[in-house]
Design a protein around this motif. Structure first.
Motif, PDB file in Angstrom:
ATOM      1  N   THR A  12       0.824  -1.253  -0.023  1.00  0.00           N
ATOM      2  CA  THR A  12      -0.009  -0.006   0.011  1.00  0.00           C
ATOM      3  C   THR A  12       0.783   1.257  -0.076  1.00  0.00           C
ATOM      4  O   THR A  12       0.248   2.226  -0.529  1.00  0.00           O
ATOM      5  CB  THR A  12      -1.025   0.002   1.118  1.00  0.00           C
ATOM      6  N   GLY A  13       2.053   1.205   0.543  1.00  0.00           N
ATOM      7  CA  GLY A  13       2.808   2.510   0.682  1.00  0.00           C
ATOM      8  C   GLY A  13       2.626   3.266   1.957  1.00  0.00           C
ATOM      9  O   GLY A  13       3.027   4.236   1.871  1.00  0.00           O
ATOM     10  N   VAL A  14       1.766   2.740   2.565  1.00  0.00           N
ATOM     11  CA  VAL A  14       1.319   3.609   3.859  1.00  0.00           C
ATOM     12  C   VAL A  14       2.583   3.714   4.821  1.00  0.00           C
ATOM     13  O   VAL A  14       3.543   2.837   4.774  1.00  0.00           O
ATOM     14  CB  VAL A  14       0.285   2.817   4.594  1.00  0.00           C
ATOM     15  N   ALA A  15       2.562   4.746   5.658  1.00  0.00           N
ATOM     16  CA  ALA A  15       3.602   4.975   6.507  1.00  0.00           C
ATOM     17  C   ALA A  15       3.719   3.941   7.670  1.00  0.00           C
ATOM     18  O   ALA A  15       2.599   3.444   7.940  1.00  0.00           O
ATOM     19  CB  ALA A  15       3.468   6.218   7.089  1.00  0.00           C
ATOM     20  N   TRP A  16       4.692   3.532   8.338  1.00  0.00           N
ATOM     21  CA  TRP A  16       4.602   2.672   9.376  1.00  0.00           C
ATOM     22  C   TRP A  16       3.801   3.228  10.573  1.00  0.00           C
ATOM     23  O   TRP A  16       3.029   2.264  10.963  1.00  0.00           O
ATOM     24  CB  TRP A  16       6.083   2.471   9.935  1.00  0.00           C
ATOM     25  N   ARG A  17       3.672   4.293  10.672  1.00  0.00           N
ATOM     26  CA  ARG A  17       2.930   4.786  11.758  1.00  0.00           C
ATOM     27  C   ARG A  17       1.317   4.652  11.662  1.00  0.00           C
ATOM     28  O   ARG A  17       0.635   4.747  12.438  1.00  0.00           O
ATOM     29  CB  ARG A  17       3.080   6.264  12.146  1.00  0.00           C
ATOM     30  N   ASP A  18       1.130   4.305  10.381  1.00  0.00           N
ATOM     31  CA  ASP A  18      -0.283   4.425  10.046  1.00  0.00           C
ATOM     32  C   ASP A  18      -0.938   3.148   9.716  1.00  0.00           C
ATOM     33  O   ASP A  18      -1.898   2.854   9.263  1.00  0.00           O
ATOM     34  CB  ASP A  18      -0.493   5.500   8.801  1.00  0.00           C
ATOM     35  N   VAL A  19       0.090   1.884   9.980  1.00  0.00           N
ATOM     36  CA  VAL A  19      -0.618   0.546   9.915  1.00  0.00           C
ATOM     37  C   VAL A  19      -1.330   0.383  10.960  1.00  0.00           C
ATOM     38  O   VAL A  19      -1.315   0.674  12.154  1.00  0.00           O
ATOM     39  CB  VAL A  19       0.698  -0.137  10.460  1.00  0.00           C
ATOM     40  N   PRO A  20      -2.744  -0.233  10.309  1.00  0.00           N
ATOM     41  CA  PRO A  20      -3.852  -0.309  11.444  1.00  0.00           C
ATOM     42  C   PRO A  20      -3.721  -1.520  12.441  1.00  0.00           C
ATOM     43  O   PRO A  20      -4.098  -2.716  11.996  1.00  0.00           O
ATOM     44  CB  PRO A  20      -5.056  -0.670  10.439  1.00  0.00           C
ATOM     45  N   ALA A  21      -3.111  -1.350  13.278  1.00  0.00           N
ATOM     46  CA  ALA A  21      -2.608  -2.392  14.381  1.00  0.00           C
ATOM     47  C   ALA A  21      -3.848  -3.294  14.891  1.00  0.00           C
ATOM     48  O   ALA A  21      -3.827  -4.512  15.170  1.00  0.00           O
ATOM     49  CB  ALA A  21      -2.029  -1.588  15.740  1.00  0.00           C
ATOM     50  N   SER A  22      -5.126  -2.450  14.798  1.00  0.00           N
ATOM     51  CA  SER A  22      -6.293  -3.221  15.369  1.00  0.00           C
ATOM     52  C   SER A  22      -6.727  -4.437  14.086  1.00  0.00           C
ATOM     53  O   SER A  22      -7.110  -5.437  14.585  1.00  0.00           O
ATOM     54  CB  SER A  22      -7.713  -2.354  15.549  1.00  0.00           C
ATOM     55  N   THR A  23      -6.262  -4.193  12.912  1.00  0.00           N
ATOM     56  CA  THR A  23      -6.549  -5.009  11.968  1.00  0.00           C
ATOM     57  C   THR A  23      -5.573  -6.100  11.627  1.00  0.00           C
ATOM     58  O   THR A  23      -6.161  -7.415  11.478  1.00  0.00           O
ATOM     59  CB  THR A  23      -6.914  -4.259  10.754  1.00  0.00           C
ATOM     60  N   ILE A  24      -4.575  -5.734  11.753  1.00  0.00           N
ATOM     61  CA  ILE A  24      -3.344  -6.555  11.575  1.00  0.00           C
ATOM     62  C   ILE A  24      -2.655  -7.445  12.602  1.00  0.00           C
ATOM     63  O   ILE A  24      -2.650  -8.560  12.511  1.00  0.00           O
ATOM     64  CB  ILE A  24      -2.194  -5.780  10.651  1.00  0.00           C
ATOM     65  N   GLY A  25      -2.503  -6.647  13.696  1.00  0.00           N
ATOM     66  CA  GLY A  25      -2.440  -7.494  14.925  1.00  0.00           C
ATOM     67  C   GLY A  25      -1.176  -6.902  15.753  1.00  0.00           C
ATOM     68  O   GLY A  25      -1.062  -7.308  16.839  1.00  0.00           O
ATOM     69  N   CYS A  26      -0.385  -6.104  15.150  1.00  0.00           N
ATOM     70  CA  CYS A  26       0.804  -5.387  15.941  1.00  0.00           C
ATOM     71  C   CYS A  26       1.066  -3.996  15.231  1.00  0.00           C
ATOM     72  O   CYS A  26       0.543  -3.884  14.184  1.00  0.00           O
ATOM     73  CB  CYS A  26       2.118  -6.182  15.968  1.00  0.00           C
TER      74      CYS A  26
END
Length: 97
Positions: A12-26
């Motif tokens: 996706t090219g999303v920034a690390w800080r914008d990773v959806p932890a609630s969806t992915i897990g961490c």
């Protein structure tokens, strides 16, 4: 879970800080650390070789249709060598004037 985040960021090219932890897990920061650690440990070349070996063994690897593209690899300051670059042309270009 960290691998899923790493793949998510790469796709996706999303920034690390914008990773959806609630969806992915961490968190993205945790995944970035894992990526750094795995890169330093040489995990990616070994994983690549393992995948190639598995595909080859299954008869699913056809290198006749392969392409190598290094356009996404950064060459900081023109690369690591200061040697003069050789031209890919056979000779000088003709004058247009």
């Amino acid at each position: 879970m960290a691998l899923a985040d790493i793949v998510y960021v790469l796709r996706t090219g999303v920034a690390w800080r914008d990773v959806p932890a609630s969806t992915i897990g961490c968190s993205g920061v945790t995944c970035w650390r894992r990526l750094r650690d795995w890169t330093e440990a040489g995990v990616w070349p070994r994983l690549h070789q393992l995948l190639l070996d598995e595909l080859r063994a299954a008869g699913l690897l056809d290198l006749n249709d392969a392409a190598i593209d290094g356009s996404h690899v950064r060459a900081l300051k023109g690369g690591t060598t200061s040697a003069r670059r050789r031209s890919t042309e056979a000779g000088p270009a003709p004058s247009t004037t």
